[in-house]
Write an enzyme that holds these catalytic residues in place. Sequence first.
Site: not given
Ligand code: PBG
Length: 324
Positions: A195, A248
């Site tokens: 991530k 992602k």
């Molecule tokens: C954290 C989380 C995020 C996303 C999925 N789970 C946000 C972040 O890390 O700030 C992002 C998903 C998206 O942008 O569609 N709970």
Amino acid sequence: MFPKRRMRRLRENAILREMVAETKLTLDDFVCPLFVIEGKKRKEKIKAMPGIFRYTDDLVVDEIKKLKDLGIKAFLFFGIPKKKDEKASQAYASDGVVQRCIKKIRDNLGDNILLITDVCLCEYTSTGHCGIIRDGKIVNDETLELLSETALSHVKAGTDMVAPSDMMDGRVKAIRERLDSEGFNYVPIMSYSVKYASAFYGPFRDAAKSSPRFGDRKSHQMDYSNSREAIRVIAEDIEEGADIVMVKPALPSLDIISETRRRFNLPIAAYQVSGEYSMIKAASKMGYVDEKSIIIESLTSIKRAGADIIISYFAEEIARFMKR
Ligand code: PBG
């Protein structure tokens, strides 16, 4: 000598072209993210994500019914609680927003759908951070306890799979041990392994009201300059017990998806995140790109790179395109 091999031979006829197409999207590939809120009969617009809403549990049941009729079978839930505090209490409360919602969906719609819950504290902490803060920093190991507690409460409520997205070290192991110790040995973990700390999550933070009050997420999410680190993180997550690994954002990370496919044999999920969605929506609205074509092309590219599972806010659109 003129070339014997003429690549255009297989491109001319549309039926043949379809037949030799190497990558085909099917609705089995898709997971549809859903945002849930407390209260009754409310459906709120999300400004930065046109076409996406936050639903109360009664309305989310109707929404899922509609999506299920279109052929979508898997859903990923994000909860936005009314009360936030430093310990993210509502993340693991047995009557928290996600827990209640999962119970309600199970009671109303049965087992013939796959429910996945996002496990992170950022929507539940008053600081907007993904863990417990001490001296301005997220304390890793104490946060693991709360994440495990959160995952367990989701499973008790009836979720089929948990998806930790917090990026703390050791969370997969901590969650696996906690679930196993309570007898939930067969609930899989889909880890948000790679991530990246990405600006592409911008619209999501508007949707989930989860922007950090201070600082950013670079102390735990990965630096997008790194690909070797991505492979190390995935190997670590597999070692800790992840059943599915996720990468992602999706389109900016096709190289990582493809490298992961080459090196590992477990299923890979890719998350086409909020920023990817909103950019396509905005450009389409301006008439700069053709919406349908660009949705299908971007999702096909994600699958071609090696993703088995695609989490996308376009799940409903894709289902509608396939019907026609
Ligand atoms: C954290 C989380 C995020 C996303 C999925 N789970 C946000 C972040 O890390 O700030 C992002 C998903 C998206 O942008 O569609 N709970």
